[in-house]
Design an enzyme around this catalytic site. Structure first.
Site, PDB file in Angstrom:
ATOM      1  N   VAL A  11       0.825  -1.293  -0.064  1.00  0.00           N
ATOM      2  CA  VAL A  11       0.257  -0.059  -0.123  1.00  0.00           C
ATOM      3  C   VAL A  11       0.883   1.225  -0.013  1.00  0.00           C
ATOM      4  O   VAL A  11       0.659   2.083  -0.788  1.00  0.00           O
ATOM      5  CB  VAL A  11      -0.951  -0.003   1.245  1.00  0.00           C
ATOM      6  CG1 VAL A  11      -1.702   1.358   1.368  1.00  0.00           C
ATOM      7  CG2 VAL A  11      -1.917  -1.258   1.278  1.00  0.00           C
ATOM      8  N   GLU A 150      -7.664   2.863   1.940  1.00  0.00           N
ATOM      9  CA  GLU A 150      -7.395   2.685   0.441  1.00  0.00           C
ATOM     10  C   GLU A 150      -8.317   1.508   0.016  1.00  0.00           C
ATOM     11  O   GLU A 150      -8.621   0.551   0.718  1.00  0.00           O
ATOM     12  CB  GLU A 150      -5.748   2.234   0.012  1.00  0.00           C
ATOM     13  CG  GLU A 150      -5.244   1.140   1.053  1.00  0.00           C
ATOM     14  CD  GLU A 150      -5.519  -0.338   0.421  1.00  0.00           C
ATOM     15  OE1 GLU A 150      -5.647  -0.132  -0.812  1.00  0.00           O
ATOM     16  OE2 GLU A 150      -5.558  -1.261   0.923  1.00  0.00           O
ATOM     17  N   LEU A 152      -7.294  -0.230  -3.043  1.00  0.00           N
ATOM     18  CA  LEU A 152      -6.418  -0.654  -4.202  1.00  0.00           C
ATOM     19  C   LEU A 152      -6.750  -2.273  -4.116  1.00  0.00           C
ATOM     20  O   LEU A 152      -6.735  -2.972  -2.953  1.00  0.00           O
ATOM     21  CB  LEU A 152      -5.200  -0.266  -4.064  1.00  0.00           C
ATOM     22  CG  LEU A 152      -4.707   0.951  -3.663  1.00  0.00           C
ATOM     23  CD1 LEU A 152      -3.240   1.189  -3.475  1.00  0.00           C
ATOM     24  CD2 LEU A 152      -5.183   1.915  -4.754  1.00  0.00           C
ATOM     25  N   GLU A 154      -4.878  -5.593  -5.676  1.00  0.00           N
ATOM     26  CA  GLU A 154      -3.404  -6.185  -6.298  1.00  0.00           C
ATOM     27  C   GLU A 154      -3.679  -6.385  -7.672  1.00  0.00           C
ATOM     28  O   GLU A 154      -4.858  -6.979  -8.023  1.00  0.00           O
ATOM     29  CB  GLU A 154      -3.115  -7.116  -5.311  1.00  0.00           C
ATOM     30  CG  GLU A 154      -2.476  -7.042  -3.967  1.00  0.00           C
ATOM     31  CD  GLU A 154      -1.884  -8.075  -3.370  1.00  0.00           C
ATOM     32  OE1 GLU A 154      -1.060  -9.040  -4.017  1.00  0.00           O
ATOM     33  OE2 GLU A 154      -1.923  -8.192  -1.937  1.00  0.00           O
ATOM     34  N   LEU A 267     -19.393 -11.976  -8.510  1.00  0.00           N
ATOM     35  CA  LEU A 267     -20.156 -13.048  -8.487  1.00  0.00           C
ATOM     36  C   LEU A 267     -19.598 -14.064  -9.165  1.00  0.00           C
ATOM     37  O   LEU A 267     -20.301 -15.120  -9.905  1.00  0.00           O
ATOM     38  CB  LEU A 267     -21.580 -12.699  -9.339  1.00  0.00           C
ATOM     39  CG  LEU A 267     -22.385 -11.673  -8.524  1.00  0.00           C
ATOM     40  CD1 LEU A 267     -23.723 -11.220  -9.051  1.00  0.00           C
ATOM     41  CD2 LEU A 267     -22.819 -12.129  -6.871  1.00  0.00           C
ATOM     42  N   GLY A 274      -8.794 -15.324  -1.620  1.00  0.00           N
ATOM     43  CA  GLY A 274      -7.660 -15.377  -0.923  1.00  0.00           C
ATOM     44  C   GLY A 274      -7.104 -14.056  -0.671  1.00  0.00           C
ATOM     45  O   GLY A 274      -7.482 -13.077  -0.865  1.00  0.00           O
ATOM     46  N   CYS A 277      -5.838  -9.722   2.129  1.00  0.00           N
ATOM     47  CA  CYS A 277      -6.734  -8.529   2.512  1.00  0.00           C
ATOM     48  C   CYS A 277      -8.207  -9.341   3.138  1.00  0.00           C
ATOM     49  O   CYS A 277      -8.522  -8.889   4.373  1.00  0.00           O
ATOM     50  CB  CYS A 277      -7.051  -7.455   1.685  1.00  0.00           C
ATOM     51  SG  CYS A 277      -5.659  -6.831   0.912  1.00  0.00           S
ATOM     52  N   LYS A 337      -4.803 -14.504  -7.240  1.00  0.00           N
ATOM     53  CA  LYS A 337      -5.596 -13.913  -8.165  1.00  0.00           C
ATOM     54  C   LYS A 337      -4.389 -13.667  -9.463  1.00  0.00           C
ATOM     55  O   LYS A 337      -3.343 -13.628  -8.992  1.00  0.00           O
ATOM     56  CB  LYS A 337      -6.235 -12.524  -7.922  1.00  0.00           C
ATOM     57  CG  LYS A 337      -5.316 -11.691  -7.303  1.00  0.00           C
ATOM     58  CD  LYS A 337      -6.140 -10.406  -6.740  1.00  0.00           C
ATOM     59  CE  LYS A 337      -6.596  -9.450  -8.026  1.00  0.00           C
ATOM     60  NZ  LYS A 337      -7.066  -8.062  -7.515  1.00  0.00           N
ATOM     61  N   ARG A 344       0.087 -15.255  -0.409  1.00  0.00           N
ATOM     62  CA  ARG A 344      -0.394 -15.235   0.962  1.00  0.00           C
ATOM     63  C   ARG A 344      -2.145 -15.491   0.944  1.00  0.00           C
ATOM     64  O   ARG A 344      -3.008 -14.963   0.236  1.00  0.00           O
ATOM     65  CB  ARG A 344      -0.438 -13.736   1.464  1.00  0.00           C
ATOM     66  CG  ARG A 344       1.188 -13.620   1.947  1.00  0.00           C
ATOM     67  CD  ARG A 344       1.284 -11.997   2.331  1.00  0.00           C
ATOM     68  NE  ARG A 344       0.982 -11.021   1.367  1.00  0.00           N
ATOM     69  CZ  ARG A 344       1.096  -9.817   1.595  1.00  0.00           C
ATOM     70  NH1 ARG A 344       1.304  -9.247   2.741  1.00  0.00           N
ATOM     71  NH2 ARG A 344       0.576  -9.010   0.556  1.00  0.00           N
TER      72      ARG A 344
END
Ligand code: UGA
Length: 470
Positions: A11, A150, A152, A154, A267, A274, A277, A337, A344
């Site tokens: 961040v 924030e 944001l 990734e 959706l 995962g 966050c 993703k 993580r």
């Protein structure tokens, strides 16, 4: 404006670099001297599209400096707090980095400081910050505390920074509000050249400015992430029902999402959410709600549903392969993703653990995350590309929907595998797409066979629902 950003993690570095693009001069600080060395060489210690170019450009132009935390506190009035708030064993957010920073600021700084909390924190952290700045105030420091969470993601952090849906500012003084508006003025009036789309960003809506108190701003962040996680777990349950009742989740999600009150984003069913966050923020939100006497078991269930996705997926694999021992299994994608190297809390971790425990031989390929994955699972075979990973495989498991997988040569893959079976944990392909190459397709939520649209040979509603609308 002259700004210090404290914490050069995901961040902090993103915020620091993007602020320079808005015309500010930024000192980005960290206690980790090795990391500062990497940054000063113009390198970025993690993968995020466009970030290295922006860091390099502004660092060499002198707009972005890297310094120790103390220097950053001394030099500038505006301090963004972007330090980590990792989960404790009990799920609460660990706020020790914020607490010690408050003491250092209060003991070192003179004059005025605008302390902007950007790290994700539980409600009332700002209040505690104010309290501790007051307790340790040694130089008659004047200060304001602001919450400016924030949002944001990734993999698309630059895009999200320059084109946010909203900028949330929780503040208690007009001076603080004025300064934060000044920081973001170019985004609010859209008068900057976007480094991601220098030719113009198309038809974008203006960011909304949400002005509120500090507690509400902090809650907006946690509640947003929790709501999005809830949406994913909800659609995952609907997917299970579709599978059991012979319906097609892709069409069901499309039909639900076209209701503007619901919206199409988040959706997409699959192996679950995962990253650093959602899992930690959900837990922290449940814990903080508990401390205020609010029963948020709803979110515990969201978490539980998410955990069970891994078991359900592995059961699907076992149902097809019967015995896993000794079988080579191709893993396409590992990151939590696409467009990130972040492993993580990635769903792939739980899947690999189970496959290894069953004696399978995973062969993995991920465009970015293999270095991080190797630290966790050195016993997995890591490959140069999907073709190498698919060699002699009894099944291909799609675990991350990387764009480059869309251009794969299915004919070639067909010649490499031991058994032509795709188990798609992200529903990125379809039965129609791969069956003509001789593959058996197993998707999530009743997509293993051709869906109704594929049967009638036409999509009923225009637009690719796989693409999220922002
Ligand atoms: C998330 C939020 O989207 C950001 O707004 C927020 O700022 C950030 O957390 C944070 O708190 O720092 P991020 O974790 O980068 O961002 O990733 P997302 O795009 O939200 O995806 C999270 C997970 O949900 C991924 O594993 C993704 O595969 C999964 N997901 C997402 C689904 O399974 N289905 C979906 O429909 C959407």
């Amino acid at each position: 404006m002259d700004i210090s950003v404290i914490g050069a993690g995901y961040v902090g570095l993103t915020t620091a670099a993007c602020l320079t693009e808005l015309g500010h001069h930024v000192v980005c600080a960290d206690n980790d001297l090795a990391k500062l060395g990497v940054l000063r060489r113009g390198d970025v210690p993690f993968y995020e599209p466009h970030l290295p170019e922006i860091v390099k450009k502004n660092h060499s132009a002198g707009n972005l400096e890297f310094a120790a935390t103390e220097e950053a506190i001394d030099r500038n009035e505006i301090l963004f707090i972007c330090v980590g708030t990792p989960p404790l064993d009990n799920g609460e957010a660990d706020l020790s980095a914020i607490e010690s920073l408050a003491r250092v600021i209060a003991q070192r700084a003179h004059g005025y400081r605008l302390v902007i909390e950007k790290s994700t924190v539980p409600v009332q952290t700002g209040r505690m910050l104010q309290k501790h700045l007051a307790i340790y105030n040694t130089n008659n420091l004047q200060y304001d505390v602001v919450s400016n969470p924030e949002f944001l993601r990734e993999g698309s952090a630059m895009e999200d920074f320059f084109h946010p849906d909203r900028i949330v500012v929780g503040a208690e003084s007009a001076r603080a509000v004025g300064q934060v508006k000044g920081i973001y003025s170019k985004i609010l009036d859209q008068s900057f050249i976007c480094p991601v789309h220098p030719q113009g960003c198309g038809n974008r809506t203006r960011a909304s400015l949400v002005l509120t108190d500090i507690n509400s701003a902090e809650l907006i962040k946690h509640a947003s992430n929790s709501f999005l996680a809830m949406k994913i777990s909800f659609i995952n349950l609907v997917a299970d029902l579709c599978e059991a009742a012979d319906a097609d989740i892709k069409k069901v999600a499309e039909g639900i999402g076209l209701d503007r009150r619901i919206g199409p984003a988040f959706l997409r069913p699959g192996i679950g959410f995962g990253g650093f966050c959602f899992p930690k923020d959900l837990q922290a939100f449940v814990r903080i709600a508990q401390t205020f006497g609010c029963d948020f078991r709803l979110l515990e269930e969201v978490e539980g549903i998410n955990r069970r996705r891994i078991d359900m997926f592995v059961e699907k694999v076992k149902k097809e392969l019967w015995v896993l021992r000794g079988k080579r299994i191709a893993l396409w994608g590992l990151a939590f993703k696409p467009d990130t190297d972040d492993m993580r809390f990635a769903p792939s971790l739980g899947i690999i653990r189970r496959l290894l425990a069953e004696g399978a031989k995973p062969q993995a390929y991920d465009p970015r995350a293999m270095t991080n994955a190797r630290k966790e699972f050195p016993e997995v075979t890591y490959c140069q590309n999907v073709y190498e990973a698919s060699q002699s495989a009894a099944a291909i498991l799609v675990l991350t929907e990387w764009d480059e997988f869309r251009a794969v040569d299915w004919k070639r893959i067909r010649t490499l595998v031991d058994r032509p079976l795709i188990i798609d944990g992200r529903n990125m392909f379809s039965h129609g797409q791969v069956s003509s190459y001789g593959f058996q397709y197993v998707g999530i939520g009743g997509t293993s066979r051709g869906g109704p649209a594929e049967h009638v040979g036409a999509r009923l509603v225009a637009g690719d629902f796989g693409e999220e609308v922002r």
